[in-house]
Enzyme design. Structure first.
Site, mmCIF file in Angstrom:
data_model
loop_
_atom_site.group_PDB
_atom_site.id
_atom_site.type_symbol
_atom_site.label_atom_id
_atom_site.label_comp_id
_atom_site.label_asym_id
_atom_site.label_seq_id
_atom_site.Cartn_x
_atom_site.Cartn_y
_atom_site.Cartn_z
ATOM 1 N N ASP A 195 -11.220 2.403 4.312
ATOM 2 C CA ASP A 195 -11.430 0.954 4.176
ATOM 3 C C ASP A 195 -12.919 0.617 4.081
ATOM 4 O OD1 ASP A 195 -9.429 -0.957 3.937
ATOM 5 O OD2 ASP A 195 -8.833 -0.817 6.036
ATOM 6 N N LYS A 224 0.844 -1.198 0.000
ATOM 7 C CA LYS A 224 0.000 0.000 0.000
ATOM 8 C C LYS A 224 0.882 1.253 0.000
ATOM 9 C CE LYS A 224 -3.721 -2.486 2.324
ATOM 10 N NZ LYS A 224 -4.387 -2.860 3.582
ATOM 11 N N GLN A 252 -4.678 -1.891 9.794
ATOM 12 C CA GLN A 252 -4.525 -3.188 9.134
ATOM 13 C C GLN A 252 -5.075 -4.293 10.031
ATOM 14 O OE1 GLN A 252 -3.438 -3.577 5.967
ATOM 15 N NE2 GLN A 252 -3.796 -5.771 6.101
HETATM 16 N N1 GUN Z 1 -6.781 -7.320 6.129
HETATM 17 C C1 GUN Z 1 -7.139 -8.065 5.048
HETATM 18 N N2 GUN Z 1 -7.729 -7.280 4.132
HETATM 19 C C2 GUN Z 1 -7.746 -6.033 4.637
HETATM 20 C C3 GUN Z 1 -8.214 -4.787 4.122
HETATM 21 O O1 GUN Z 1 -8.779 -4.667 3.030
HETATM 22 N N3 GUN Z 1 -8.040 -3.718 4.945
HETATM 23 C C4 GUN Z 1 -7.449 -3.818 6.159
HETATM 24 N N4 GUN Z 1 -7.332 -2.723 6.894
HETATM 25 N N5 GUN Z 1 -6.995 -4.960 6.657
HETATM 26 C C5 GUN Z 1 -7.144 -6.053 5.880
#
Ligand code: GUN
Length: 283
Positions: A119, A52, A96
């Site tokens: 998100d 990211k 995350q």
């Molecule tokens: N863990 C697995 N997929 C995601 C996601 O799309 N966003 C976040 N913040 N954590 C994740």
């Protein structure tokens, strides 16, 4: 033989438009900024957070990473979120997942201001999705809809089967496909005779995380198959779908890696730019 749905190429295409929007914001003195919080040392999470950050840098988005050890207290995490909520220079906040077990994920996600929840995991944004109101869409489901649309296959009226009922993918992607007028079925670990249901799918989306769960006999000839699974097996990433035999049968299939993953990251960048645009309009 089906077509490979190249998520990497589609993400690159989407990122061109996102980059232009970043430049327009920078030209008026706004640097789109994403705060990424990582708690603990889960290797998969570390990898996602790195990806990211790399994509953000490529597009001119400022990604600030906040890394904490696994013992971080709930109060300390909430205080960090409060601080980022109050910082007008931060447009998006991402925590995350998964968080270490002692932390209460729900109350952490609810602490993020909905307008910074890029998100799309806050109850407000989940409710907006459910009711068809404006809000941030979760990145993986949003990317999946782009992938399906890129095939040119009409979604309206088609049978869409989603395997998996997580809050991050299964439930929201089912709602998005419903919004596109598909006839949607959600299957899960307690569903009986999974194959009899998946065989009816014109669009099959699997988001379980179990290698080769979806075998060729479970796929309708000519289906669009979206593989959201991503597990590490014998040093290689594996999807939910038994790729080579299903590629023979389906019209389109996403590879793992290089299918859904790059689109998820592109959609996160898009949501961050959307948050920055909205903030600059309201400034
Ligand atoms: N863990 C697995 N997929 C995601 C996601 O799309 N966003 C976040 N913040 N954590 C994740």
């Amino acid at each position: 033989m089906g077509n490979i749905l190249d998520g990497k190429a589609l993400a690159q295409e989407a990122c061109k438009g996102i980059k232009a929007r970043v430049e327009a914001l920078r030209n008026i003195g706004v640097v789109p900024t994403l705060a990424v919080i990582l708690v603990g040392e889960d290797p998969a999470s570390q990898l996602y957070v790195r990806s990211k950050g790399k994509k953000a840098a490529e597009l001119g988005i400022d990604a600030r990473q906040y890394t904490f050890d696994a013992g971080l207290s709930q109060d300390a995490l909430l205080s960090k979120i409060d601080e980022l909520n109050q910082d007008p220079g931060v447009h998006g906040i991402l925590v995350q997942l998964p968080l270490p077990a002692h932390l209460d994920t729900g109350s952490v996600l609810e602490r993020i201001l909905p307008e910074k929840d890029v998100d799309g995991f806050h109850l407000y944004n989940a409710g907006a999705l459910l009711t068809g109101r404006p809000g941030f869409l979760p990145c993986t489901p949003k990317g999946i809809v782009h992938l399906v649309k890129s095939t040119g296959v009409e979604i309206a009226g088609k049978r869409c089967v989603v395997v998996g009922r997580s809050n991050i993918v299964g439930k929201p992607v089912a709602l998005l496909m419903l919004r596109e007028d598909a006839t949607v079925t959600i299957c899960h670990s307690r569903s009986q005779d999974l194959g009899s249901i998946t065989r009816e799918a014109d669009i099959l989306i699997s988001a379980v995380g179990r290698a080769k769960l979806i075998t060729a006999d479970m796929v309708k000839p000519g289906a669009v198959v979206i593989d959201v699974g991503q597990v590490r097996l014998e040093g290689k990433w594996q999807g939910d779908v038994d790729y080579a035999p299903v590629l023979e049968k389906a019209a389109y299939i996403t590879p793992v890696p290089g299918g859904v993953g790059p689109m998820t990251i592109a959609m996160l960048m898009e949501n961050t730019v959307e948050a920055a645009e909205a903030a600059s309009r309201n400034a």
